[in-house]
Design a protein around this motif. Sequence first.
Motif, PDB file in Angstrom:
ATOM      1  N   ARG A   1      31.120  41.418  39.551  1.00  0.00           N
ATOM      2  CA  ARG A   1      30.150  40.613  40.299  1.00  0.00           C
ATOM      3  C   ARG A   1      29.801  41.314  41.599  1.00  0.00           C
ATOM      4  NH1 ARG A   1      33.103  34.888  39.527  1.00  0.00           N
ATOM      5  NH2 ARG A   1      32.181  34.330  37.525  1.00  0.00           N
TER       6      ARG A   1
ATOM      7  N   TYR B   1      32.272  34.680  44.085  1.00  0.00           N
ATOM      8  CA  TYR B   1      31.695  35.934  44.571  1.00  0.00           C
ATOM      9  C   TYR B   1      32.322  36.315  45.908  1.00  0.00           C
ATOM     10  CZ  TYR B   1      27.998  35.567  41.063  1.00  0.00           C
ATOM     11  OH  TYR B   1      27.308  35.508  39.888  1.00  0.00           O
TER      12      TYR B   1
ATOM     13  N   THR C   1      22.811  37.701  43.847  1.00  0.00           N
ATOM     14  CA  THR C   1      24.031  37.917  43.073  1.00  0.00           C
ATOM     15  C   THR C   1      23.689  38.458  41.691  1.00  0.00           C
ATOM     16  OG1 THR C   1      23.920  35.624  42.360  1.00  0.00           O
ATOM     17  CG2 THR C   1      25.386  36.107  44.186  1.00  0.00           C
TER      18      THR C   1
ATOM     19  N   GLU D   1      25.924  39.539  37.820  1.00  0.00           N
ATOM     20  CA  GLU D   1      27.225  39.515  37.137  1.00  0.00           C
ATOM     21  C   GLU D   1      27.129  40.283  35.833  1.00  0.00           C
ATOM     22  OE1 GLU D   1      29.542  35.700  36.764  1.00  0.00           O
ATOM     23  OE2 GLU D   1      29.113  36.082  34.652  1.00  0.00           O
TER      24      GLU D   1
ATOM     25  N   ARG E   1      29.503  40.889  32.423  1.00  0.00           N
ATOM     26  CA  ARG E   1      30.734  40.547  31.687  1.00  0.00           C
ATOM     27  C   ARG E   1      30.893  41.562  30.559  1.00  0.00           C
ATOM     28  NH1 ARG E   1      33.112  35.473  32.225  1.00  0.00           N
ATOM     29  NH2 ARG E   1      32.086  34.201  33.814  1.00  0.00           N
TER      30      ARG E   1
ATOM     31  N   TYR F   1      38.590  39.915  37.412  1.00  0.00           N
ATOM     32  CA  TYR F   1      37.381  39.809  38.230  1.00  0.00           C
ATOM     33  C   TYR F   1      37.336  40.961  39.214  1.00  0.00           C
ATOM     34  CZ  TYR F   1      36.963  35.070  36.442  1.00  0.00           C
ATOM     35  OH  TYR F   1      36.832  33.980  35.620  1.00  0.00           O
TER      36      TYR F   1
ATOM     37  N   LEU G   1      35.029  42.049  42.257  1.00  0.00           N
ATOM     38  CA  LEU G   1      33.953  41.529  43.113  1.00  0.00           C
ATOM     39  C   LEU G   1      33.563  42.597  44.133  1.00  0.00           C
ATOM     40  CD1 LEU G   1      35.581  38.058  43.815  1.00  0.00           C
ATOM     41  CD2 LEU G   1      34.234  38.752  41.834  1.00  0.00           C
TER      42      LEU G   1
ATOM     43  N   VAL H   1      35.004  40.985  34.493  1.00  0.00           N
ATOM     44  CA  VAL H   1      33.775  40.455  35.093  1.00  0.00           C
ATOM     45  C   VAL H   1      33.490  41.232  36.373  1.00  0.00           C
ATOM     46  CG1 VAL H   1      32.669  38.446  36.122  1.00  0.00           C
ATOM     47  CG2 VAL H   1      34.159  38.154  34.151  1.00  0.00           C
TER      48      VAL H   1
END
Lengths: 329, 365
Positions: free
Chosen positions: B318, B30, B299, B301, B303, B181, B183, B316
Amino acid sequence: MRIDRIRLIVQAFCFVFLIYGGILGFSIGNAVPTMACIYAEDRGGACFLYPFQRFMSLPLSTLIGATILPFLIYLGTFFLWGLVFGKAFCGWICPLGFLQDLLTRARQFLGIDGARFRWASRERFQWVKYALLALLILIPMGIGNSLGGLPKLSGDWAVPFCQICPGKPLLPLFSGDTSHLLIDFSSPVKLALTSLLMFLTGVFLIGGFVKRRWFCLYCPMAALLSLFDRIGFVGLKKKGEACTRCGNCYRACPMEIREIADERDRKHMVTQDCILCMRCVEVCPENKALSATLLGFPVFSASAAGFLKRQGCAPPLPIEDFPHDSNSN
Amino acid sequence: MIKRTRYLKGILCCLYIFLIAPLAAADPGYLWLEAGPQMRRMGGGDSEGAMQSGNTNSGMAHGRPVAGPNAPPRPASHARQVSADGHGASDTQSKSPPEKRAAMSHPAHYTLRLGWPAAASASCETLLTAEASILRPDGSAQKLIPHLETPEAVRIRDAALIQGRYVISASFDQTTGDTHYRLFTQATMRNTGEKPQRHPLPDQKDIHTRVPRFLIEDLSPDPGKNFARVHRKYTGDKLPVRLLLSEAPVANQPVTLTTASGWRQTLTTDEKGEATFALIKESFHDNEINKRPVTYFVTSEIRRPAHSRQGPRGEVLRSTLALLVYPSPLDWESRSAGLYALFLAMAAIGVVTAIRRRQRKRPCA
């Protein structure tokens, strides 16, 4: 009207202003030389000692560098207040003094005898307020600076006098804030200081009940205001030749200042413990033996007529008006 | 039995170090913003950040805080800093005039960190490619360029001289294997300073270009004028959050609160995308009572398969909300003890006074 009653009314007004003045948006600043606690949220003015200690805890380079101007403004404001009112702050304005006077009145109402310090004890503890004054300068300085190569003190020592001043838990109580009646266990320093605060608050309440204005004898603000004893606009003068040393002034003095009755050669009678309450002037039976002055001019002088009037007696008649004995020829 | 447990622990550690950790390293974890040392006020309690970075500058100082004298020179590409309306830090920090800060004010100064909440994290050079922006109380928004302030800290900074609430956002992209990813993180702070004069909003095209923006928004009520403790949260407080994806609330999405020591609680957002956590008490006082804060993380997430056929197969998203949580004053202050101490002192002094008076009044034999 007796002067202590006038004083009580003025004190009550000042108390309300200093504790609740902020509700109406009034404020006379944070450099007031009196124990108007900064922790009271709705205050109309705050004690000089809190910002003073905060300033002293800055590193010396910052204090005489970036913050020198605000610091000088604070000092200048304090100086002006002290110059104009001097010790009258203690007797007429101080909220903690007012609380002590109320406790004294409560005791008198209950018919309990008060206590007096022995002269020896009094002399022995004169240094306490100066020691407190020195500590409230030195301890904060030790936070921002390394004094004499010693390690810096932790932030827990910040505003040390405010942390042990009975005004901190007591004055916010009047605006419903009980958050300062506590023991802080977060560090040994905090634990010691808050325990001491609770102890001193207890002593303040009981001591104020038993003895008139006992806390003022140890107040570092009184030590600071002593700077203005001679140069202040408000003064107290004595005419030695008129004094008969009757001792009325000493007995009436809430601070039990012996010099007021003892010393006939001294003109300026504002001593280190004097709170300029003017009780001595009120009870003095000798014409102009004692005078309260403003800028050197007498504004309230002792007089035999005034004394008798305040005692509830008829004023003395002139000699020629005395009734002659009708039988004498 | 104890020996066996020790052996088992050793084997598990070896497994983690040699097998799981390298695999896990592929996943960036993260992204979050950690309050930098300049946000810790001088003499104001904890100095955790200052100690971590070795930077002795403080936000209370009137001069502009700059990187410490031992800080390495920054690469030219990273030395730029946007300062369109004079708020951002410029490259020529030493030449710029000192910030005139309000007494309780501090700059927005954050360290970008990458990793797993309550576990290993780093602020490495790869974060120099992260994108960050700030939205100020006067409505102006600006990009902030991350720079390597110390060898271990990639930071962003804004002078934050206006009174009010600031929103700082950051995002970071990384593709590992078949997964892309994305973030995101957001932090808010309040500050004293000049009253905001609403500027016409600048062109913010370059700030919100990263679609989708997946954010966890802190919905804690505005503390009003109480600037002294505005950025503080205490154990026992409630933490309402809202999940936003491309500025639309995300319903039925799991959100996890992780405390500094790894305790977790997962809630699911309602139809408004909101969830409310209780900030539970942490073990602040292991050895002695302290008031230092710890970092809690919220947090979430998402997907999903990638939109395009080329490139990574999965995506993903996040988002992290990192916040400093202080131990509740109830943990270290005792009113009952205070009242007991007060009444005990009064009783003791009263009794002593009464005894002394009685002794004095007693007639001499």
